[in-house]
Scaffold this active site. Sequence first.
Site, PDB file in Angstrom:
ATOM      1  N   GLY A  12       0.784  -1.234   0.000  1.00 29.44           N
ATOM      2  CA  GLY A  12       0.000   0.000   0.000  1.00 29.44           C
ATOM      3  C   GLY A  12       0.811   1.276   0.000  1.00 29.44           C
ATOM      4  O   GLY A  12       0.300   2.331   0.366  1.00 29.44           O
ATOM      5  N   ASN A  14       1.896   3.095  -2.537  1.00 30.63           N
ATOM      6  CA  ASN A  14       1.335   4.081  -3.461  1.00 30.63           C
ATOM      7  C   ASN A  14       0.004   4.621  -2.940  1.00 30.63           C
ATOM      8  O   ASN A  14      -0.297   5.808  -3.110  1.00 30.63           O
ATOM      9  CB  ASN A  14       1.171   3.486  -4.859  1.00 30.63           C
ATOM     10  CG  ASN A  14       2.446   3.600  -5.675  1.00 30.63           C
ATOM     11  OD1 ASN A  14       2.974   4.685  -5.879  1.00 30.63           O
ATOM     12  ND2 ASN A  14       2.952   2.463  -6.134  1.00 30.63           N
ATOM     13  N   ILE A  92      -5.044  -9.920 -12.785  1.00 30.18           N
ATOM     14  CA  ILE A  92      -5.274  -9.478 -14.162  1.00 30.18           C
ATOM     15  C   ILE A  92      -6.769  -9.260 -14.337  1.00 30.18           C
ATOM     16  O   ILE A  92      -7.587 -10.150 -14.083  1.00 30.18           O
ATOM     17  CB  ILE A  92      -4.752 -10.517 -15.165  1.00 30.18           C
ATOM     18  CG1 ILE A  92      -3.227 -10.640 -15.042  1.00 30.18           C
ATOM     19  CG2 ILE A  92      -5.134 -10.119 -16.596  1.00 30.18           C
ATOM     20  CD1 ILE A  92      -2.618 -11.717 -15.908  1.00 30.18           C
ATOM     21  N   HIS A 109       3.191   0.983 -13.346  1.00 29.50           N
ATOM     22  CA  HIS A 109       3.992  -0.212 -13.609  1.00 29.50           C
ATOM     23  C   HIS A 109       5.472   0.119 -13.450  1.00 29.50           C
ATOM     24  O   HIS A 109       5.921   1.164 -13.932  1.00 29.50           O
ATOM     25  CB  HIS A 109       3.719  -0.719 -15.034  1.00 29.50           C
ATOM     26  CG  HIS A 109       4.427  -2.005 -15.344  1.00 29.50           C
ATOM     27  ND1 HIS A 109       4.053  -3.205 -14.779  1.00 29.50           N
ATOM     28  CD2 HIS A 109       5.494  -2.270 -16.140  1.00 29.50           C
ATOM     29  CE1 HIS A 109       4.867  -4.159 -15.227  1.00 29.50           C
ATOM     30  NE2 HIS A 109       5.749  -3.620 -16.045  1.00 29.50           N
ATOM     31  N   THR A 141      -5.901  -0.849 -20.422  1.00 28.71           N
ATOM     32  CA  THR A 141      -6.615  -1.404 -21.566  1.00 28.71           C
ATOM     33  C   THR A 141      -6.585  -2.927 -21.458  1.00 28.71           C
ATOM     34  O   THR A 141      -6.009  -3.473 -20.518  1.00 28.71           O
ATOM     35  CB  THR A 141      -5.970  -0.954 -22.887  1.00 28.71           C
ATOM     36  OG1 THR A 141      -4.611  -1.423 -22.923  1.00 28.71           O
ATOM     37  CG2 THR A 141      -6.003   0.565 -23.030  1.00 28.71           C
ATOM     38  N   ASP A 145      -0.484  -4.114 -19.237  1.00 31.90           N
ATOM     39  CA  ASP A 145       0.586  -3.130 -19.062  1.00 31.90           C
ATOM     40  C   ASP A 145       0.958  -2.438 -20.368  1.00 31.90           C
ATOM     41  O   ASP A 145       2.135  -2.201 -20.659  1.00 31.90           O
ATOM     42  CB  ASP A 145       1.844  -3.802 -18.461  1.00 31.90           C
ATOM     43  CG  ASP A 145       1.605  -4.310 -17.059  1.00 31.90           C
ATOM     44  OD1 ASP A 145       0.774  -3.728 -16.341  1.00 31.90           O
ATOM     45  OD2 ASP A 145       2.247  -5.307 -16.671  1.00 31.90           O
TER      46      ASP A 145
END
Length: 216
Positions: A12, A14, A92, A109, A141, A145
Amino acid sequence: MKNIVVLASGRGSNLQAIINAIKEKKINAKISLVLSDKKEANALKIASENNIKSKFIDPSFFASREGYDIYIAELIKKENPDLVVLAGYMRILTDKFIDSFEGKLINIHPSLIPAFQGLKAQKKAVEYGAKFSGCTVHFVTKELDNGPIIIQAVVPVLPEDTEKELSERILFYEHKIYPQAIKWILEDRVIIEGRKVVIKNAKYGTLPVNPALEDF
């Protein structure tokens, strides 16, 4: 006030950087919900310490990834978020989930996309002998990545680097570029044209961060 939902699986850090930016009034927003697929994720503890609603949703209760993602998507929609932030979220995402939040789903990323996509990006950079790595904030998307890039930071890879040492050097910049990207998006300064993302009135052509940091 704009509203953020955060998905996290791990420590955590970020998430904490984003919370700090909100507390310092650099980002005019609130985090209304933190979701995790890991019961012991430190991100849940951070959310609790900051009086942010948080939930662990156990993937083992669902028959499929699709079922899990449909469930958490409905939880997120109830929050009516302006932005959904992946902060060390290790699952994912399914196509249906991504479709549900298209254009307001972002990730960070630990590499310079398109290099070293997927897991263990820092380890891959060290083993490959790359001379530079870094981190990338991008829109999510259906290709892992590989979404349109908002901001990147460049970090040198040293000959004696271990995965841990490079990861720590990259993390320093993650905590700067992620809150900055969130601020830009919530201020409606981000223009997406296909794969190209332009930040209105930003300064481009700077190193080690491009476009240049403004607030962090």
